[in-house]
Design a protein around this motif. Structure first.
Motif: not given
Length: 161
Positions: A104-120
């Motif tokens: 899904a990213m465009d060439p030349g870009t940087t992305a952060g991927v965050l995976i989390w557990e919804n403790l709430w």
């Protein structure tokens, strides 16, 4: 996703007590990212409040030729406030997962991927499972879509005056 059952149980948690696991990918255009630490501080606040538990964080870079470089948080030298969560992270994503996210990213870009557990949400999710329920659908409405809808409503109201 790789098999993370052992990792989650090893943290003194049984499978029945787990909350829903979510992920997001935030893309930054080439040369337009400004990492001031504000995102890390907001993430740490959610962890400290017991709202979420960070499962994994990746930094993806999509080169102009379409190749993707993936870096785990532990590979970054200057973590700042994220140092507090780095030691707790699992390597959750398989290589195929990284490829799918990077598509899904465009060439030349940087992305952060965050995976989390919804403790709430863990107590509700556990109660639903014990009652025989199972999640059959979930989703998110992007904030951009909500803003566009509100702006369209406001434009229609203005036109009607």
């Amino acid at each position: 996703m790789t098999d993370m059952t052992t990792e989650l149980i090893d943290q003194d948690r049984d499978l029945d007590s787990l909350g829903p696991i979510d992920y997001l990918v935030v893309e930054f255009p080439a040369g337009a990212s400004s990492f001031t630490g504000e995102m890390a501080e907001a993430l740490i606040a959610l962890v400290d409040a017991g709202t979420i538990r960070v499962v994994d964080v990746l930094i993806l870079t999509k080169n102009e030729d379409g190749t993707v470089d993936a870096m785990e948080l532990s590979e970054i030298e200057q973590l700042g406030p994220l140092q507090a969560v780095e030691a707790q992270l699992a390597e959750f994503l398989a290589a195929e997962d990284v490829e799918n996210l990077a598509a899904a990213m465009d060439p030349g870009t940087t992305a952060g991927v965050l995976i989390w557990e919804n403790l709430w949400a863990a107590p509700f999710a556990s109660a639903a499972r014990r009652s025989g329920g199972q999640l059959i659908a979930n989703g998110r409405i992007p904030i951009q879509a909500i803003i566009a809808s509100i702006e369209a409503d406001e434009a229609n109201e203005t036109e009607g005056d």
